[in-house]
Enzyme design. Structure first.
Site, short mmCIF file in Angstrom:
data_model
loop_
_atom_site.label_atom_id
_atom_site.label_comp_id
_atom_site.label_asym_id
_atom_site.label_seq_id
_atom_site.Cartn_x
_atom_site.Cartn_y
_atom_site.Cartn_z
N TYR A 78 -6.38 -50.38 -5.73
CA TYR A 78 -5.59 -49.28 -6.26
C TYR A 78 -4.46 -49.71 -7.19
CZ TYR A 78 -7.53 -46.87 -2.12
OH TYR A 78 -8.35 -46.35 -1.16
N GLY A 82 -2.38 -36.64 4.86
CA GLY A 82 -2.08 -37.14 3.53
C GLY A 82 -0.63 -37.33 3.17
N GLU A 92 -3.88 -33.88 10.40
CA GLU A 92 -4.62 -35.13 10.48
C GLU A 92 -3.85 -36.30 9.85
OE1 GLU A 92 -8.15 -34.22 8.36
OE2 GLU A 92 -8.84 -32.68 9.75
N PRO A 93 -2.66 -36.59 10.32
CA PRO A 93 -1.90 -37.69 9.73
C PRO A 93 -2.49 -39.05 10.09
CG PRO A 93 -0.78 -36.90 11.67
CD PRO A 93 -1.95 -35.97 11.45
N GLY A 94 -2.47 -39.95 9.15
CA GLY A 94 -2.92 -41.33 9.41
C GLY A 94 -1.89 -42.30 8.91
N ARG A 95 -1.78 -42.39 7.56
CA ARG A 95 -0.84 -43.31 6.94
C ARG A 95 0.59 -43.07 7.44
NH1 ARG A 95 -1.78 -45.33 1.72
NH2 ARG A 95 -3.18 -43.56 1.40
N CYS A 113 -12.76 -66.08 -4.46
CA CYS A 113 -13.27 -66.45 -5.78
C CYS A 113 -13.42 -65.21 -6.66
CB CYS A 113 -14.61 -67.18 -5.63
SG CYS A 113 -15.17 -67.95 -7.15
N GLU A 114 -12.31 -64.56 -6.95
CA GLU A 114 -12.24 -63.38 -7.82
C GLU A 114 -10.90 -63.39 -8.53
OE1 GLU A 114 -14.45 -60.93 -8.26
OE2 GLU A 114 -15.88 -61.31 -6.64
N ARG A 144 -5.76 -53.19 -0.89
CA ARG A 144 -5.10 -52.11 -1.62
C ARG A 144 -4.53 -52.55 -2.98
NH1 ARG A 144 -1.10 -49.64 -0.39
NH2 ARG A 144 -1.77 -47.54 -0.97
#
EC number: 4.1.1.20
Length: 411
Positions: free
Chosen positions: A301, A224, A258-261, A330-331, A297
């Site tokens: 977010y 995180g 558990e790093p990801g980003r 189409c949004e 994203r």
């Protein structure tokens, strides 16, 4: 990076990853915990490209997985089975069975009913399931509510009272082996204090379990740690590691992170091409060939990705004006940037979105029957394809087969 050349070679929209930076980020993380028994398990949910995972596997990375598909990806990419952990609140019986057959390091359990299912399945297989229990510290990580996971209002983990009961149950079971304890506050964390407080709280709980003769070996602190998208402050790896290690003084646990980003986020770029400019009475729109299906994203977010503009012609920065950068979906929510100051742009110019290595391609979709982009890696100054752009024929192949009457192969 020469985005103009890359776009000519691979077309757009295009994901580009700096694999040298990925390696450096991982090695920095590994070094921060080098004074202690540790296992860095890359979180595949951030970016699950096999070549990228293989780059980390060569550096002795483990893997944090939240589906059996991610477990399979980790193994295919060269991650050793005994360095794979399987997390997530909703594991099916089939997933639990396969995880036990594969003999991965352990399964992270997140509820009482899940623990009972793991036990029952292990008993039926004649196996003992190595498990960890995810304990919810009920601490506010001060991040976006969609990516906060450590509060009682979140769906993840169990409280300490429930966890204590589950650990005692597992200890008495012939088919469960409780070897770890796990917590995770959320994603894109920028404040060390909640992490430090949570670690101390879970360590105190772990000590109480050791006193009950529950032989824990692994202390999983989740991941995180955030990166800079706009103007966020970041956590220094040394300070992060010291906060964890200080909490663990006197305990002989292997630390799991558990790093990801943090590993892949800053290494990635989404390269898009300008299609048109459009003006209304109140707005200027720059319409690009990238869309929310490629990078969700911003829409999901309200996330901000800094962008850069590239052109084969000279840009007139004296005539900049405010614009929204939008895609073909189409949004009304299909935008990648809002209210940014940009010069006049022409069809074929590039807009490149930074820090798109995490939760970019991994959250991409085929909405509006759009093909997902190609992925390219840069390593030692050379570019190579990591995944080809999807083909329409492959997208519809199974549906077309069924349409023609072939009903075989259903699960």
């Amino acid at each position: 990076m020469d985005f103009l050349t890359l776009s000519d070679k691979y077309k757009t929209p295009l994901y580009v990853y700096d694999l040298d930076k990925v390696k450096n980020q991982f090695l920095n993380f590994k070094e921060a915990f080098s004074g202690r028994k540790s296992l860095i398990c890359y979180a595949l949910k951030a970016n699950s490209n096999l070549s990228l995972i293989n780059t980390l596997a060569k550096l002795d990375s483990g893997a944090d997985c939240v589906s059996i598909g991610e477990v399979r990806r980790a193994i295919l990419a060269g991650i050793k089975k005994y360095k794979i952990i399987f997390s997530g609140v909703g594991k099916s019986d089939e997933e639990i069975t396969e995880a036990l057959e594969l003999d991965i390091l352990f399964i992270n359990v997140e509820s009482e009913q899940e623990l009972q299912r793991v036990e029952s399945i292990a008993q039926g297989m004649g196996k003992t399931a190595r498990i960890s229990i995810r304990v919810n510290p009920n601490i506010d990580a001060k991040t976006h509510p969609y990516i906060s996971t450590g509060l009682h209002e979140n769906k993840f983990g169990v409280d300490t009272q429930t966890a204590s009961r589950l650990y005692l149950y597992a200890k008495k079971s012939s088919f469960l082996d409780p070897i770890g304890i796990h917590f995770h506050l959320g994603s894109q964390l920028s404040d060390l204090e909640p992490i430090s407080v949570a670690a101390q709280k879970i360590v105190e709980f772990a000590r109480s379990l050791l006193a009950l003769k529950i032989d824990l070996k692994f202390f999983d602190v989740g991941g995180g740690i955030g990166i800079v998208y706009e103007d966020e402050k970041t956590i220094k790896l040394y300070d992060y590691a010291q906060a964890i290690l200080n909490a663990l003084k006197g305990l002989d646990f292997t630390v799991i992170c558990e790093p990801g980003r943090y590993i892949v986020g800053e290494s990635g770029f989404l390269v898009t091409k300008v299609l048109y400019e459009k003006y209304t009475d109140k707005k200027r729109f720059i319409i690009i060939d990238g869309a929310m299906n490629d990078l969700i994203r911003p829409s999901l977010y309200g996330a901000i990705h800094k962008l850069s503009v590239y052109s084969k012609d000279k840009l007139d920065n004296t005539k900049q004006s405010i614009a929204d950068v939008v895609g073909p979906i189409c949004e009304s929510g299909d935008y990648l940037a809002k209210d940014v100051l940009l010069p006049p742009l022409s069809p074929g110019d590039l807009i490149v979105f930074e820090n798109a290595g995490a939760y970019g391609y991994s959250m991409a979709s085929n909405y509006n029957t759009r093909r997902r982009p190609a992925e390219v890696g840069l390593e030692n100054g050379k570019d190579r394809i990591l995944k080809r752009r999807e083909k329409f024929e492959n997208m519809v192949a199974d549906e077309l087969r069924i349409l023609k009457g072939d009903m075989n192969g259903f699960e």
